[in-house]
Motif scaffolding. Sequence first.
Motif, mmCIF file in Angstrom:
data_model
loop_
_atom_site.group_PDB
_atom_site.id
_atom_site.type_symbol
_atom_site.label_atom_id
_atom_site.label_comp_id
_atom_site.label_asym_id
_atom_site.label_seq_id
_atom_site.Cartn_x
_atom_site.Cartn_y
_atom_site.Cartn_z
ATOM 1 N N LYS A 37 -2.268 22.899 6.298
ATOM 2 C CA LYS A 37 -2.997 23.279 7.507
ATOM 3 C C LYS A 37 -3.594 22.056 8.205
ATOM 4 C CE LYS A 37 -5.913 26.862 9.284
ATOM 5 N NZ LYS A 37 -5.029 27.791 9.921
ATOM 6 N N THR A 38 -4.097 21.114 7.437
ATOM 7 C CA THR A 38 -4.749 19.931 7.995
ATOM 8 C C THR A 38 -3.781 18.753 8.010
ATOM 9 O OG1 THR A 38 -6.873 20.711 7.136
ATOM 10 C CG2 THR A 38 -6.741 18.405 7.782
ATOM 11 N N CYS A 39 -3.539 18.233 9.189
ATOM 12 C CA CYS A 39 -2.762 16.993 9.377
ATOM 13 C C CYS A 39 -1.345 17.054 8.798
ATOM 14 C CB CYS A 39 -3.512 15.799 8.813
ATOM 15 S SG CYS A 39 -5.138 15.557 9.541
ATOM 16 N N ALA A 40 -0.683 18.193 8.927
ATOM 17 C CA ALA A 40 0.686 18.344 8.424
ATOM 18 C C ALA A 40 1.596 17.294 9.042
ATOM 19 C CB ALA A 40 1.205 19.738 8.745
ATOM 20 N N ASN A 41 2.513 16.793 8.239
ATOM 21 C CA ASN A 41 3.558 15.841 8.649
ATOM 22 C C ASN A 41 3.041 14.463 9.042
ATOM 23 O OD1 ASN A 41 5.733 17.764 8.352
ATOM 24 N ND2 ASN A 41 4.948 18.707 10.224
ATOM 25 N N THR A 42 1.779 14.182 8.839
ATOM 26 C CA THR A 42 1.256 12.864 9.208
ATOM 27 C C THR A 42 1.096 11.984 7.972
ATOM 28 O OG1 THR A 42 -1.059 13.586 9.075
ATOM 29 C CG2 THR A 42 0.050 13.771 11.233
ATOM 30 N N LYS B 170 -13.810 22.484 11.200
ATOM 31 C CA LYS B 170 -14.645 21.290 11.276
ATOM 32 C C LYS B 170 -14.643 20.554 9.943
ATOM 33 C CE LYS B 170 -17.691 23.436 14.591
ATOM 34 N NZ LYS B 170 -17.746 24.868 14.514
ATOM 35 N N GLU B 171 -14.429 19.278 10.018
ATOM 36 C CA GLU B 171 -14.502 18.401 8.849
ATOM 37 C C GLU B 171 -15.856 17.716 8.888
ATOM 38 O OE1 GLU B 171 -13.395 17.493 5.626
ATOM 39 O OE2 GLU B 171 -11.436 17.255 6.548
ATOM 40 N N ARG B 172 -16.653 17.928 7.859
ATOM 41 C CA ARG B 172 -17.951 17.257 7.707
ATOM 42 C C ARG B 172 -18.009 16.806 6.259
ATOM 43 N NH1 ARG B 172 -22.368 21.229 9.145
ATOM 44 N NH2 ARG B 172 -23.668 19.384 9.008
ATOM 45 N N GLN B 173 -17.583 15.578 6.022
ATOM 46 C CA GLN B 173 -17.346 15.157 4.651
ATOM 47 C C GLN B 173 -17.980 13.813 4.335
ATOM 48 O OE1 GLN B 173 -13.436 15.842 2.805
ATOM 49 N NE2 GLN B 173 -13.317 13.637 2.573
ATOM 50 N N ALA B 174 -18.709 13.772 3.230
ATOM 51 C CA ALA B 174 -19.111 12.504 2.630
ATOM 52 C C ALA B 174 -17.875 12.003 1.906
ATOM 53 C CB ALA B 174 -20.265 12.707 1.661
ATOM 54 N N THR B 175 -17.370 10.856 2.317
ATOM 55 C CA THR B 175 -16.108 10.350 1.797
ATOM 56 C C THR B 175 -16.351 9.074 1.006
ATOM 57 O OG1 THR B 175 -14.974 11.284 3.706
ATOM 58 C CG2 THR B 175 -13.766 9.651 2.420
ATOM 59 N N TYR B 176 -15.897 9.087 -0.235
ATOM 60 C CA TYR B 176 -16.009 7.931 -1.114
ATOM 61 C C TYR B 176 -14.673 7.189 -1.065
ATOM 62 C CZ TYR B 176 -20.048 10.555 -2.628
ATOM 63 O OH TYR B 176 -21.230 11.245 -2.648
ATOM 64 N N LEU C 264 0.834 -1.192 0.000
ATOM 65 C CA LEU C 264 0.000 0.000 0.000
ATOM 66 C C LEU C 264 0.874 1.250 0.000
ATOM 67 C CD1 LEU C 264 -2.625 -1.082 2.690
ATOM 68 C CD2 LEU C 264 -2.600 -1.548 0.218
ATOM 69 N N LEU C 265 0.419 2.258 -0.712
ATOM 70 C CA LEU C 265 1.131 3.531 -0.785
ATOM 71 C C LEU C 265 0.712 4.413 0.382
ATOM 72 C CD1 LEU C 265 2.973 5.513 -2.362
ATOM 73 C CD2 LEU C 265 0.907 6.246 -3.596
ATOM 74 N N LEU C 266 1.691 4.776 1.222
ATOM 75 C CA LEU C 266 1.456 5.727 2.308
ATOM 76 C C LEU C 266 2.122 7.040 1.939
ATOM 77 C CD1 LEU C 266 2.019 3.706 5.606
ATOM 78 C CD2 LEU C 266 -0.134 4.359 4.523
ATOM 79 N N LEU C 267 1.405 8.128 2.201
ATOM 80 C CA LEU C 267 1.909 9.460 1.898
ATOM 81 C C LEU C 267 2.056 10.248 3.186
ATOM 82 C CD1 LEU C 267 -0.575 10.296 -0.996
ATOM 83 C CD2 LEU C 267 1.723 9.344 -1.201
ATOM 84 N N GLN C 268 3.178 10.949 3.316
ATOM 85 C CA GLN C 268 3.344 11.873 4.433
ATOM 86 C C GLN C 268 2.994 13.260 3.923
ATOM 87 O OE1 GLN C 268 7.296 12.670 5.979
ATOM 88 N NE2 GLN C 268 6.448 12.838 8.039
ATOM 89 N N ARG C 269 2.037 13.880 4.589
ATOM 90 C CA ARG C 269 1.587 15.212 4.192
ATOM 91 C C ARG C 269 2.686 16.238 4.468
ATOM 92 N NH1 ARG C 269 -3.695 16.064 3.233
ATOM 93 N NH2 ARG C 269 -3.702 18.074 4.302
ATOM 94 N N ALA C 270 2.779 17.211 3.623
ATOM 95 C CA ALA C 270 3.817 18.239 3.730
ATOM 96 C C ALA C 270 3.609 19.116 4.967
ATOM 97 C CB ALA C 270 3.823 19.101 2.473
ATOM 98 N N SER C 271 4.689 19.696 5.446
ATOM 99 C CA SER C 271 4.655 20.494 6.676
ATOM 100 C C SER C 271 3.874 21.791 6.529
ATOM 101 C CB SER C 271 6.077 20.792 7.147
ATOM 102 O OG SER C 271 6.762 21.536 6.157
ATOM 103 N N GLN C 272 3.748 22.320 5.315
ATOM 104 C CA GLN C 272 3.049 23.594 5.132
ATOM 105 C C GLN C 272 1.529 23.438 5.084
ATOM 106 O OE1 GLN C 272 4.670 22.061 2.616
ATOM 107 N NE2 GLN C 272 3.556 22.331 0.704
#
Length: 178
Positions: free
Chosen positions: A33-38, A93-99, A23-31
């Motif tokens: 706003k949401t979930c940076a570096n995770t 706030k995250e309120r998302q229909a996620t596919y 599986l491909l895991l991506l680390q989010r960039a530090s800049q």
Amino acid sequence: MAHVLGLPHAGVYMVVRDSIGQLLLLQRASQLKTCANTWGFLGEHLLAGEDEATAVKRALDEEMGPSLRHDHLHQLVNLSNVWYAQVYEDGRKERQATYIWLVQLQDESHDIHLRPDDEVARYKWVPQRDVLKMIEDDAHHANSPSALFCSNDIRNLMSWIITRLPDVHSNTATSSPI
């Protein structure tokens, strides 16, 4: 703006899997706003009027480079739809229909050359069982700066998705045309 106002919106969350089940895991960039570096799977918001399959293709092309979809894609599979809600520390706030989609590739990861955009700090291919172990181990670091994943909600969603993936060699009737 949807996060600031807490408006419902839609997005796709994609598990990208190579031909041997990594599986491909991506680390989010530090800049960001949401979930940076995770770490996590590939995600993207839908544009106005856009359907999920189109958003998946756009996200693959924009975030990983067009060669992933054009040269390595075997099958796109819509696995499920979920409602995802979370309140971030800064009050957004995250309120998302996620596919939820499986992006099944026809090649092994060592034959795939990605060109991630600036939202991706790093990426790695990880065997499915090792991703589950990472998630389990990371639960002990919830809400700490050393956490690998953004939140318990993301860890739970990723685990739920992984345990529902079809066998790497199966064909499913719910696939989308490439």
